[in-house]
Structures are given as C-alpha cells and as structure tokens.
Design a protein around this motif. Sequence first.
Motif, mmCIF file in Angstrom:
data_model
loop_
_atom_site.group_PDB
_atom_site.id
_atom_site.type_symbol
_atom_site.label_atom_id
_atom_site.label_comp_id
_atom_site.label_asym_id
_atom_site.label_seq_id
_atom_site.Cartn_x
_atom_site.Cartn_y
_atom_site.Cartn_z
ATOM 1 N N ALA A 19 32.840 -40.762 -49.839
ATOM 2 C CA ALA A 19 31.464 -40.702 -50.378
ATOM 3 C C ALA A 19 31.234 -39.376 -51.106
ATOM 4 C CB ALA A 19 30.456 -40.865 -49.244
ATOM 5 N N ASN A 77 28.985 -37.188 -50.863
ATOM 6 C CA ASN A 77 28.603 -35.992 -50.100
ATOM 7 C C ASN A 77 29.799 -35.327 -49.419
ATOM 8 O OD1 ASN A 77 28.910 -37.792 -48.019
ATOM 9 N ND2 ASN A 77 26.698 -38.257 -47.922
ATOM 10 N N GLU A 78 30.996 -35.917 -49.565
ATOM 11 C CA GLU A 78 32.213 -35.253 -49.058
ATOM 12 C C GLU A 78 33.116 -34.758 -50.182
ATOM 13 O OE1 GLU A 78 34.333 -37.330 -45.843
ATOM 14 O OE2 GLU A 78 32.530 -38.585 -45.780
ATOM 15 N N LYS A 109 18.283 -34.470 -59.017
ATOM 16 C CA LYS A 109 18.287 -35.601 -58.095
ATOM 17 C C LYS A 109 19.227 -36.677 -58.629
ATOM 18 C CE LYS A 109 14.770 -37.484 -55.139
ATOM 19 N NZ LYS A 109 13.358 -37.471 -54.812
ATOM 20 N N ASP A 150 15.619 -45.498 -52.734
ATOM 21 C CA ASP A 150 15.784 -44.817 -51.439
ATOM 22 C C ASP A 150 17.217 -44.395 -51.127
ATOM 23 O OD1 ASP A 150 16.795 -47.296 -51.095
ATOM 24 O OD2 ASP A 150 15.249 -47.993 -49.689
ATOM 25 N N THR A 151 18.150 -44.529 -52.062
ATOM 26 C CA THR A 151 19.539 -44.148 -51.752
ATOM 27 C C THR A 151 20.117 -43.233 -52.823
ATOM 28 O OG1 THR A 151 19.805 -46.303 -50.707
ATOM 29 C CG2 THR A 151 21.822 -45.056 -51.127
ATOM 30 N N SER A 152 20.630 -42.094 -52.353
ATOM 31 C CA SER A 152 21.312 -41.176 -53.267
ATOM 32 C C SER A 152 22.697 -41.741 -53.605
ATOM 33 C CB SER A 152 21.471 -39.814 -52.582
ATOM 34 O OG SER A 152 22.436 -39.048 -53.266
ATOM 35 N N LEU A 166 25.160 -40.041 -53.756
ATOM 36 C CA LEU A 166 26.094 -39.291 -52.911
ATOM 37 C C LEU A 166 26.228 -39.887 -51.510
ATOM 38 C CD1 LEU A 166 25.037 -35.706 -54.027
ATOM 39 C CD2 LEU A 166 26.986 -37.047 -54.816
ATOM 40 N N ASP A 167 25.311 -40.800 -51.147
ATOM 41 C CA ASP A 167 25.384 -41.437 -49.824
ATOM 42 C C ASP A 167 26.054 -42.807 -49.861
ATOM 43 O OD1 ASP A 167 24.171 -39.361 -48.481
ATOM 44 O OD2 ASP A 167 22.153 -40.146 -48.841
ATOM 45 N N VAL A 168 26.421 -43.273 -51.041
ATOM 46 C CA VAL A 168 27.048 -44.601 -51.126
ATOM 47 C C VAL A 168 28.490 -44.497 -50.629
ATOM 48 C CG1 VAL A 168 27.771 -46.469 -52.677
ATOM 49 C CG2 VAL A 168 25.624 -45.236 -53.108
ATOM 50 N N GLN A 169 28.842 -45.324 -49.662
ATOM 51 C CA GLN A 169 30.223 -45.342 -49.152
ATOM 52 C C GLN A 169 31.061 -46.245 -50.072
ATOM 53 O OE1 GLN A 169 31.955 -43.643 -46.767
ATOM 54 N NE2 GLN A 169 33.659 -44.771 -47.699
#
Length: 315
Positions: free
Chosen positions: A144, A146-147, A279, A285-287, A289-292
């Motif tokens: 994802a 964010n990693e 942003k 409601d979903t970044s 960067l949070d999508v797996q």
Amino acid sequence: MAKTLNALATKGEHGSAMMPIIQGVGRAGVEISYLLRGAVFRDALGAAGGENVQGEQQQKIDLLSDEIFLEEMRSTGYVCAVGSEEQADLQVVDEYADADWIVLVDPLDGSSNLDIDGPVGTIFSIVRRKSRGTTPQESDCLVAGNEVVAAGYVLYGPSTMLVCSVGEGVDGFTWNPNSARFELSHANMRIPASGGYYSVNESNADRWLGGVGESLQRMKTETGLGMRYVGSMVADMHRTLLKGGVFLYPADETNRTGKLRLLYEAIPMAFLIAQAGGKSMTSADTSVLDVQPEALHQRVPVYLGSSSAVDSLLG
Ligand code: AHM
Ligand code: MG
C-alpha cells in the motif's frame, strides 16, 4: 556549489539506502531524455505492433524506455525486481534476487503526446519486498502507498526534472547539461493551499460514474478555479504541485474502476502530493495511500491536489 541528488541521502528513514536506486532513476531519466530528443531520426516513434497487458497499443519508445529503466535498476545492485506498466509480469533481477528493494515504474507515461512533441514522464516508486531471501513474487510488490519508501517522477519537458520524496518532503532537481548533474532547483516543494487549476478530461463528464459531474460543477462554483489539461499525467501533476488545484481521473462507463494504474501512477503521485502537504483521495472517504493493492495492473479513480480543492470536490 549546487546540491545534487545526494542531498536526499540525509533525508527520511531510508534516504541513504535509496541513493543508489534514485541515482539509477536519474541515469535512466537522462538516457530516456536523449532517446526522446533523437527519436524522430531513429525511427523510434510510432506503434511497436504489440499490446501491453491492458490491451493498449505499445509504442516503440515505450518499450525502449522500459529496457533502459530495467537495465539501470539492474546496474544498481540493490533492486531484486521491477514491476512495469509495460510488462505483464514482475521482472526479476536474477543476479540480485535476494536484494531488499522492488521498483514499480511507468517508464514513459503519456506517450500518446509524443506525436505532437508534448511533455511525457517516467513515474516510479520504491518499496521494500514483503518476503526475504527467495525469488521475489508478484505478491512482494503489492504494498500500500502508506508503506512506500520513496517515489517520484522524471518530467521530460523544456528541461528534464527529477521530482522525488524519500518520505521527508518533496524536492525537485533539474538536469544541468553543463555540469551533467541533476541540481536541486526546487527545495521542499509545498502544494499551494488554494488557487491553481482543476485538471481533468472533461469530455468524459457525461460518462462519469457516481455523480462526479455535479461535484465538479459545485467545486468550480465554490473555488472559481480555471482549467488546464495536457493529458500527460506527469505534466498535469507537476503543474498541480507547483500551482495548486486538483487533478482527477474518475471512474467512467468505459473505465469502471478508473483509468490510472494504482501501482505505477496513482500511488507514486499520491505519495508526492501527501508529502507536499496536499490530499490524495480515491473516493470521498478513502486515501489512495490506504488502498491495499490486489494486482500489478489494478486501476483506481484519483483526486489529487490541494486539500481545499479536493475537499470541495469530494465534500
Ligand atoms: P498511458 O500510461 O497509457 O500513457 O496512459 C496514462 C495517461 C496519463 O498520462 C494521463 O493522465 C491520461 O492517460 C490521459 O488520459 P485521457 O487521454 O483519457 O484523458
Ligand atoms: Mg501511464
């Protein structure tokens, strides 16, 4: 003395580990920029005759850029595999299959602009492989946003720029042909909080899903933003980063999950925009960067830019 790409070595948790790879991206960027400049003389423009895994026509120059990028990643000695928009499968670097890092790349994004000598770019991100020690698999690079450890792009415009983040802000380097170096020209880039432009292929408006057309009209009234659209993501995102506003590619009746690729386009740009204080959303409601990620060539809708413009659009 001008600062060079090495300025990134002291940034972020992994800045120094990223240096050989980012230097390799820089070498690939310079080679591709020379390739682009001479392409018309070398009969390198035009269709290659094949399709990529997404059924899109590949141009010869897409394939040449892909080869250049893979070879430069191989030469770093730190990359175990490269996932490319131009390749159906993960390309394993056999000599360094136990190395820690995987690079994801769109080697020549926006190549349909080359017919009109328009700007194009290379988009990349660097992730730590999930497994250790064995031959890397596709699952190793489904990481994802964010990693992500580092991401950026090379813009082939009037000058060649490498814009990059190793997780501590965003810095822009411009290729100086006199010193043969990328020199720090845009330190600590911050996206303006307001103003700028909205950037979208508005000819798709009638086919957008989920009421995006109405949201865009509302955002235009609320913000008064003007519009610019090149149709080359790196150029459109570079302007958005410098001037503010929002770049969007929503889902539509043809591209029901969006057009842009999560791993090769959406995540790297979302990472940069977030690092620049903006942003990066894929829905209200979903970044991004949070999508797996679930597959190498997965696509997602994107809304990237200044917080005020993204909020006005998705609010
Ligand atoms: P590509 O990877 O095949 O070049 O496609 C991606 C490009 C982006 O650069 C750009 O943002 C988008 O496609 C433009 O699409 P459209 O022509 O539908 O507006
Ligand atoms: Mg692309």
